[in-house]
Every structure is written in C-alpha cells, then in structure tokens.
Scaffold this motif. Structure first.
Motif, short mmCIF file in Angstrom:
data_model
loop_
_atom_site.label_atom_id
_atom_site.label_comp_id
_atom_site.label_asym_id
_atom_site.label_seq_id
_atom_site.Cartn_x
_atom_site.Cartn_y
_atom_site.Cartn_z
N LYS A 18 2.84 5.98 -2.84
CA LYS A 18 3.93 6.84 -3.32
C LYS A 18 3.98 6.86 -4.84
CE LYS A 18 6.73 6.84 0.83
NZ LYS A 18 5.57 6.65 1.68
N GLN A 19 3.61 5.78 -5.49
CA GLN A 19 3.50 5.81 -6.94
C GLN A 19 2.44 6.81 -7.38
OE1 GLN A 19 2.86 1.61 -7.81
NE2 GLN A 19 4.85 1.49 -8.82
N ALA A 20 1.30 6.77 -6.72
CA ALA A 20 0.22 7.71 -7.05
C ALA A 20 0.64 9.14 -6.78
CB ALA A 20 -1.04 7.36 -6.24
N ARG A 21 1.36 9.36 -5.67
CA ARG A 21 1.86 10.70 -5.35
C ARG A 21 2.80 11.20 -6.44
NH1 ARG A 21 6.52 10.61 -1.11
NH2 ARG A 21 7.37 9.59 -2.97
N ASN A 22 3.73 10.34 -6.87
CA ASN A 22 4.68 10.74 -7.91
C ASN A 22 3.98 11.00 -9.24
OD1 ASN A 22 6.51 10.26 -5.90
ND2 ASN A 22 7.78 8.84 -7.07
N GLN A 23 2.98 10.17 -9.55
CA GLN A 23 2.24 10.38 -10.79
C GLN A 23 1.50 11.71 -10.77
OE1 GLN A 23 -0.18 6.87 -11.02
NE2 GLN A 23 1.50 5.54 -11.71
N ARG A 24 0.91 12.04 -9.61
CA ARG A 24 0.21 13.32 -9.50
C ARG A 24 1.19 14.49 -9.66
NH1 ARG A 24 -2.30 10.65 -5.15
NH2 ARG A 24 -0.98 11.78 -3.69
N TYR A 25 2.34 14.37 -9.00
CA TYR A 25 3.31 15.47 -9.06
C TYR A 25 3.87 15.60 -10.47
CZ TYR A 25 6.71 18.78 -7.25
OH TYR A 25 7.43 19.92 -7.00
N ARG A 26 4.15 14.46 -11.12
CA ARG A 26 4.67 14.50 -12.48
C ARG A 26 3.62 15.09 -13.44
NH1 ARG A 26 6.22 9.86 -12.45
NH2 ARG A 26 8.41 10.20 -11.97
N LEU A 53 10.56 -4.29 -1.56
CA LEU A 53 9.54 -3.26 -1.34
C LEU A 53 10.14 -2.04 -0.65
CD1 LEU A 53 6.59 -5.58 -0.26
CD2 LEU A 53 6.70 -4.18 -2.33
N TYR A 54 11.00 -2.27 0.33
CA TYR A 54 11.68 -1.14 0.97
C TYR A 54 12.52 -0.37 -0.05
CZ TYR A 54 10.50 -2.36 5.80
OH TYR A 54 9.83 -2.59 6.97
N LEU A 70 0.83 -1.21 0.00
CA LEU A 70 0.00 0.00 0.00
C LEU A 70 0.86 1.25 0.00
CD1 LEU A 70 -2.79 -1.12 2.50
CD2 LEU A 70 -3.00 -0.83 0.02
N ASP A 71 1.99 1.18 0.72
CA ASP A 71 2.90 2.33 0.76
C ASP A 71 3.50 2.58 -0.62
OD1 ASP A 71 4.11 4.43 1.99
OD2 ASP A 71 5.75 3.29 2.86
N VAL A 72 3.88 1.51 -1.31
CA VAL A 72 4.40 1.64 -2.67
C VAL A 72 3.35 2.28 -3.58
CG1 VAL A 72 5.08 0.35 -4.73
CG2 VAL A 72 6.10 -0.22 -2.52
N GLU A 73 2.13 1.77 -3.52
CA GLU A 73 1.07 2.30 -4.38
C GLU A 73 0.75 3.75 -4.06
OE1 GLU A 73 -2.21 -0.38 -4.09
OE2 GLU A 73 -1.32 -1.82 -5.47
N ALA A 116 12.14 3.54 -1.33
CA ALA A 116 13.26 4.49 -1.32
C ALA A 116 13.45 5.14 -2.69
CB ALA A 116 14.54 3.79 -0.89
N LEU A 117 13.35 4.34 -3.75
CA LEU A 117 13.50 4.88 -5.11
C LEU A 117 12.37 5.85 -5.46
CD1 LEU A 117 14.64 1.66 -7.02
CD2 LEU A 117 16.03 3.68 -6.50
#
Length: 393
Positions: free
Chosen positions: A32-40, A299-300, A27-30, A304-305
């Motif tokens: 942060k992926q969503a966060r990055n997609q929104r920011y991008r 996952l960790y 869930l944390d990965v998803e 981080a990436l």
C-alpha cells in the motif's frame, strides 16, 4: 523478500504462525505504501505537466474576470438601476468575485475588489433618502434570494429592510451565504465519493480491522520497550554516516539518520520497525506476547492510514487531485488533447469577457444583461420545481 524476524519468546511453538501473520501485514503495508507512492507520483507528474500549459491561460481569464468585475462596479453608483435589477447586479458581482476566489491560480486581489465594492455601496447609499419598503418589495426580494440560494432564508422583514438601506451589509451577507453553500457542497460531494469506497466496505482491500482497542498502538510503552531501545541502537550503528567513505552513501545515510532521529523524537515504534525491515533484514527482534499484539495493532493501524491517504488523494479537494480527476482520464495523447482544448476554452472565455466589457457600456445594455440573467434563473427554478413534469408523463 527477506524480512526482519520477530520472535515471540512466550509462545515459541506458535512463532511460525505468528511470524507468517506479521509477514503478511508487513507485505500489505509495503504494497500500500508503493501504491500510494505511485498514485502521488502520478498526481505530481500530471500537475507539473498541467501547470506550464495552463497556468498562464488561467491568469489571462482571471485578469479578464477582474476587469469585468471592475466594469460592473462602475454601474453601482447609477441610480437608474433599481429594484430587482439592482439586487441582480449585486449578486452578479458577488458571483464573479466568488469564481475568482475559487480559482487556485488566481493572481487578482479579491480583497481589494471587495473593499472597493463595499465603498461604492456605502457611497451610493449615502446619496439615497430612506424610503418606505412595501410588503410587495420585501416579498420580491425574498423570492430573489430564494432563486439565488435555492432555499427560503430566515430573515425578518426588519433585517431585509436594513439590508436594503445598507447594501454593504447585503453584499457581506450574500458572500457569507455563498461561502457556506460552497463548503457544504464540497463536503457532500466528498462524502458521496468516499462512502462507497471506504476500506470498511471490503471493496477489494485484503485486510479488515481485528482490533477495537482504544489504546493507541504507537504508545510510549511500545516505543520504550527494551527490545525497541536495542533495535534503535542497532539501526543507529548501521546507518551512521561517519562510518561511510563513499560520498553518495554518506549522504544517503545522513538522510536515513535524520529519519531515525525523527522516529525517536516522535516515539514512533512502527517507523523503527519499518526501517529495520529494510536495513536490518537479518535482525531477530525478541518480543513478548504483549509487544507482538501491539506491533500487530500498529500494522493494522498503518494499513488503515495508508488507505485513508489513498482515499484522500482520489477524492480530496486539493488542487492536484482535482486537476487529475478533471483532466487525467485516458492515455497520454488523450490527456494532452484535453489540456489543449481546455486551454483554448480559457482563451475564448477571456475574449468573451473583454467583448462584454466593450459592448455593455450603457445602463440600457446592462439592464438587458440583467434581465437575461433573471429570466434564465426563472427558467432554472421552473425546471427545478418540476413545472414540466406533466408533459413527461
């Protein structure tokens, strides 16, 4: 949300606890992926808004700067410009060329301008007799270079004299030093921005590294595990486009199969697991203890990436990040107003450059401009050295 179940067959009595931990990481990965997609998407969207409004005006000011450089170059052959003022003229030309090179929208060839500049310096030098350079002249040149770069440069008297006799070498040296200075400043600014917001400082991120394993989590061993091979086959069966009749679904699955093939090519086990989370939510992956640890480490690492990618988007020196940092503050109306004001300033700047071209037509007029620049630099140096600190006590 339904997640693919990963079962640890060596510790079934702890599988629920382990499953909860892995689920939290997924869930944390998803998230942060969503966060990055929104920011991008925000960066991309604002860049697309910025480009049609500003790019043509950036071209206008770049064209004006190029014309101004060409105008300054017409004074290089004038022998009545001597000493410190000639050094200042070369520095001014170099400064304007550097400004052009730093503009990402610049359509002007600075290579052509630099080559022309060098040819003028060579031609000018060929007409000048070799002259003895006094210690006072060398010291004045050192002080001028200090004023330009803010530090004493490690140049011997022989090197300075050689540059005086060969202005093209002097021009090349200034260019190299300014490039190094700009690169160092950009790195320092990036480091200053990032060091207070790294994931390791625990400033709001809900994860921390629990692994310090030198072994890569996405190793070949993890990818080639029999369980991963079986998972790959299940995904390939589920996503194969030939099993779809609907054209839209067929096209979608074709894209997914390309992603799956790329994951296989890269031996990216985590990519397989993430695709399975979305497309095989009911699948139960049987894993041993070693595999569980590797998945957890992966996952960790992914988290981080993702945080690193987010930091780069926020603090990187790419054009879209820089444009957002400079003009993206406030609401939509505020940003539109800011862009309008910036566009107006670019036109004013271009007009000012063309006005200088029309006004600075004689050596005397240029000397006045050079004297003003040198005087302003002296004032800046005085302020930088704290010459007025006594008045502030």
């Amino acid at each position: 949300m339904t997640l693919m179940t990963i079962i640890d067959n060596s510790e079934l009595n702890k599988s629920n606890k382990q499953s909860q931990k892995l689920e939290k990481l997924w869930l944390d990965v998803e998230k942060k992926q969503a966060r990055n997609q929104r920011y991008r998407a925000k960066l991309e969207g604002f860049y697309e808004e910025f480009k049609p409004l500003i790019e043509s005006k950036e071209h206008v000011v770049c064209a004006a700067t190029g014309k101004w450089v060409q105008h300054l170059l017409t004074f290089v052959p004038r022998k009545t410009i001597k000493g410190n003022q000639r050094v200042e003229l070369y520095g001014w030309i170099e400064e304007e060329l550097t400004i052009l090179e730093a503009n990402p929208f610049n359509p002007i060839s600075t290579t052509d301008l630099r080559e022309f500049f060098t040819s003028l310096l060579i031609d000018f030098q060929s007409t000048m007799p070799k002259q003895t350079v006094s210690d006072e002249e060398l010291e004045a040149l050192r002080e001028d270079l200090f004023g330009m770069f803010g530090e004493w440069l490690p140049l011997s008297n022989e090197e300075l004299i050689d540059m005086i006799h060969h202005p093209e070498r002097f021009q090349a040296y200034i260019h190299d030093m300014l490039s190094q200075s700009n690169n160092a400043e950009a790195q320092d600014e990036h480091q200053d921005d990032v060091e207070w917001d790294e994931p390791g400082w625990d400033m709001g991120d809900d994860f921390s590294f629990e692994n310090d394993d030198s072994e890569l989590p996405m190793s070949t061993a993890l990818f080639e595990d029999k369980a991963m091979t079986k998972l790959y086959r299940q995904l390939a069966n589920q996503l194969h486009p030939d099993k779809e009749q609907d054209p839209a679904q067929k096209a979608l699955k074709k894209d997914l199969m390309q992603l799956l093939s790329q994951a296989k090519k890269d031996k990216d086990a985590l990519a397989l697991l993430m695709m399975a989370q979305e497309h095989l939510p009911e699948y139960k992956l049987i894993a041993d203890e070693d595999m569980i640890k590797r998945v957890e480490a992966a996952l960790y690492s992914k988290i981080a990436l993702l945080n690193q990618d987010h930091q780069f988007m926020q603090h990187g020196n790419d054009i879209k990040s820089e444009i957002w940092r400079r003009f993206g503050g406030g609401g939509k109306a505020s940003r539109a107003k800011t862009l309008q004001q910036y566009g107006d300033l670019l036109i004013i700047e271009a007009e000012a450059l063309y006005a200088k071209i029309n006004n600075v037509t004689t050596v005397q007029a240029l000397r006045e401009q050079l004297s003003q620049r040198m005087h302003q630099q002296e004032l800046n140096d005085m302020m930088g050295f704290g010459m007025f600190e006594d008045f502030l006590d």
